[in-house]
Motif scaffolding. Structure first.
Motif, PDB file in Angstrom:
ATOM      1  N   VAL A 220       0.842  -1.202   0.000  1.00  0.00           N
ATOM      2  CA  VAL A 220       0.000   0.000   0.000  1.00  0.00           C
ATOM      3  C   VAL A 220       0.876   1.250   0.000  1.00  0.00           C
ATOM      4  O   VAL A 220       0.655   2.191  -0.767  1.00  0.00           O
ATOM      5  CB  VAL A 220      -0.965  -0.010   1.218  1.00  0.00           C
TER       6      VAL A 220
ATOM      7  N   ALA B 247      -1.841  -0.122  -4.010  1.00  0.00           N
ATOM      8  CA  ALA B 247      -3.241  -0.344  -3.634  1.00  0.00           C
ATOM      9  C   ALA B 247      -3.758   0.877  -2.867  1.00  0.00           C
ATOM     10  O   ALA B 247      -2.980   1.654  -2.316  1.00  0.00           O
ATOM     11  CB  ALA B 247      -3.368  -1.600  -2.772  1.00  0.00           C
ATOM     12  N   SER B 248      -5.078   1.018  -2.845  1.00  0.00           N
ATOM     13  CA  SER B 248      -5.700   2.180  -2.192  1.00  0.00           C
ATOM     14  C   SER B 248      -5.799   2.019  -0.683  1.00  0.00           C
ATOM     15  O   SER B 248      -5.993   2.993   0.035  1.00  0.00           O
ATOM     16  CB  SER B 248      -7.103   2.400  -2.735  1.00  0.00           C
TER      17      SER B 248
ATOM     18  N   PHE C 103      -5.589  -1.102   2.917  1.00  0.00           N
ATOM     19  CA  PHE C 103      -5.272  -2.437   3.429  1.00  0.00           C
ATOM     20  C   PHE C 103      -6.342  -2.837   4.433  1.00  0.00           C
ATOM     21  O   PHE C 103      -6.730  -2.035   5.295  1.00  0.00           O
ATOM     22  CB  PHE C 103      -3.892  -2.384   4.106  1.00  0.00           C
TER      23      PHE C 103
ATOM     24  N   GLN D 181      -2.498   6.747   4.681  1.00  0.00           N
ATOM     25  CA  GLN D 181      -3.297   5.904   3.791  1.00  0.00           C
ATOM     26  C   GLN D 181      -4.308   5.108   4.615  1.00  0.00           C
ATOM     27  O   GLN D 181      -4.290   5.180   5.843  1.00  0.00           O
ATOM     28  CB  GLN D 181      -2.368   4.986   2.985  1.00  0.00           C
TER      29      GLN D 181
ATOM     30  N   SER E 135     -11.773   5.214   0.537  1.00  0.00           N
ATOM     31  CA  SER E 135     -10.798   5.483  -0.531  1.00  0.00           C
ATOM     32  C   SER E 135     -11.306   6.525  -1.519  1.00  0.00           C
ATOM     33  O   SER E 135     -10.523   7.238  -2.134  1.00  0.00           O
ATOM     34  CB  SER E 135     -10.505   4.214  -1.327  1.00  0.00           C
TER      35      SER E 135
ATOM     36  N   ASN F 296      -5.151   9.252  -0.330  1.00  0.00           N
ATOM     37  CA  ASN F 296      -4.609   8.781  -1.612  1.00  0.00           C
ATOM     38  C   ASN F 296      -4.437   9.916  -2.615  1.00  0.00           C
ATOM     39  O   ASN F 296      -5.026  10.976  -2.448  1.00  0.00           O
ATOM     40  CB  ASN F 296      -5.479   7.693  -2.229  1.00  0.00           C
TER      41      ASN F 296
END
Lengths: 317, 317
Positions: free
Chosen positions: A86, A91-92, A94, A286, A311, A317
């Motif tokens: 992440v 990835a956006s 976890f 994040q 997200s 992000n």
């Protein structure tokens, strides 16, 4: 939207996580899961649902390991590898049902704190009389400075505003009385900080008012919050158990219970943590969602939903 | 047996206290109440039940007054005069629904602490899955040293042994995890003290296990305890309210509810604080019982019952 999923550390095994992801994808077709876990356990489960993307993680951090030590030693664990994935922008967010302590330590070190936040905290959405309340901290920080508490309020307000569409979230400081001078040393000072914070601070909230629907964010240290949260869970279970026992005690009441079955179903659903999803770690750069350790596929699905909704918000992000 | 009763400071007025005393006397004919309060309010109520013994107290300490200041200034209040009456050996104990803070300050100064006790604490008996749990401290001490917590355990064990006839009361330290190293700084140290205490210490008790019936005394600081206790009260009310609302939502479930009415009555009674009585202040040289501020006659009657039962124990008086 790619989300990294910790396939290990869930009491119900890899299969609950994979099935939860498959159920989430039915609702959110744009969701792309990447699983982190041992390939021997993962592969057969992934095949069942036509998933293929995973990263092999050879170890797991268990809840009984000291988090800081485990995090340092187990670089090849699903939590550490997933968080790095992440962090690197793959990835956006976890989602993990693993060790809360390791997840918090790992997230703080790998993903990092937002500017101005001294300590990330664990928030939990709980059903109130009307609507929902975000209770935080639910266990990330035991002994809290007043400034931590004020920051929890700020992080919580932001979350409720962006993820629950509440315009000006009402903040309550959990305390033993409504008067300003009540409470332990940290709460007394935090009260003063919150009054000056510019947040929609409604003052102290006593225990019996936490779920009254009068506040959107309930602020406390992680010791009190964790005990409150788990007690609520335990108490709800005991009450439902007692009601069931009482209803089964005579034929007449058994018939009554049968007729009222759908009512009880709705109540049970309302207090079912699986419907709510996971608990967000707030104050990080994040998104990290902690799913309940005993999550089943439904709970995992809802934790993923929460991660997706969070997200979408541009400030992350 | 003479018991001093604070006739003031109860939300339901003097009449609830006097009627509660009359109801208690029906069960305990040897019980002799002496009322403390303003004669103008007291006299007409006492006449109704044939009571005559009272001490005129011209002022009342209200819950919103700073306790220490109020206690110093209002020497002619019902709390101060009642406590002095007990201290002088005129009565076996004192029951009050007035200000918790003033009662604690007054009791500590006037009646005095037992040897070896640093801080008296407020215990509350709450119904568990099986039996009852004594939760303490419920609000007397906000920031607690580890030694206070260990003494709460000792005081609680003594109470449960002598008043609830439990041979070797099981002690749980309320905490965020079962492992010894979990918790805030005070809980971690208190754990070590309790391990060495010679008490029947069962280790840390997580929030969801407090009411499981596995422990008899649940130990925590007064900040956590007060919030837990009031939250339990609030949550039970909200759940019962939701259940009622759901049951009234359709004709079928309404019929079901009617048939199951007596079951609900028993549940309600089980969680009714009025059935339990007051909260004992433990660690004092004499008996002081704090009745709920919103006590009605039934709650007062049960607080008196508790005072009588506690008085029978030879280690007090």
């Amino acid at each position: 939207m790619t989300i990294a999923l910790d396939a290990m550390g869930c009491d119900n095994g890899v299969s609950a996580v994979v099935r939860g992801a498959a159920d989430a994808q039915k609702v959110f077709p744009f969701f792309r899961p990447v699983f982190f876990g041992h390939e021997d356990e993962l592969k057969p489960e992934l095949e069942k649902y036509g998933f293929s993307e995973f990263v092999h993680a050879s170890t797991v951090i268990t809840p009984d390991e000291p988090p800081t030590l485990a995090f340092r030693r187990k670089k090849d664990s699903s939590i550490v590898m997933g968080l790095k994935y992440v962090k690197e922008g793959n990835a956006s967010g976890f989602v993990s049902a693993g060790s809360t302590g390791a997840l918090l330590t790992g997230a703080t070190v790998i993903i990092g704190r937002k500017p101005g936040i001294e300590r990330p905290a664990l928030g939990t959405i709980i059903p109130a009389k009307k609507g929902f309340v975000l209770l935080m901290d639910c266990g990330a920080n035991m002994d809290c400075k007043p400034s931590y508490l004020a920051q929890f309020a700020q992080m919580g307000a932001e979350y409720m505003q962006k993820c629950m569409n509440i315009d000006s979230p009402r903040i309550g400081l959990i305390n033993v009385g409504t008067e300003e001078e009540k409470g332990n040393a940290a709460a007394k000072e935090a009260h003063l900080l919150l009054k000056e914070s510019g947040l929609n601070f409604r003052g102290n909230t006593e225990g019996r008012e936490i779920l009254s629907g009068e506040i959107d964010v309930a602020v406390c240290d992680g010791f009190t919050g964790n005990i409150l949260l788990k007690h609520t869970e335990g108490f709800a279970k005991i009450m439902m158990g007692l009601i069931k026992e009482e209803l089964m005690s005579s034929t007449i009441s058994k018939i009554g219970a049968m007729l009222a079955k759908s009512s009880f179903g709705r109540i049970k659903k309302r207090f079912d943590y699986r419907e709510i999803g996971g608990a967000p770690f707030l104050g990080l750069n994040q998104i990290v969602i902690k799913a309940h350790g005993s999550s089943d596929a439904l709970a995992i699905k809802n934790a993923i939903r929460q991660c997706i909704e969070f997200s979408k918000d541009s400030s992350y992000n």
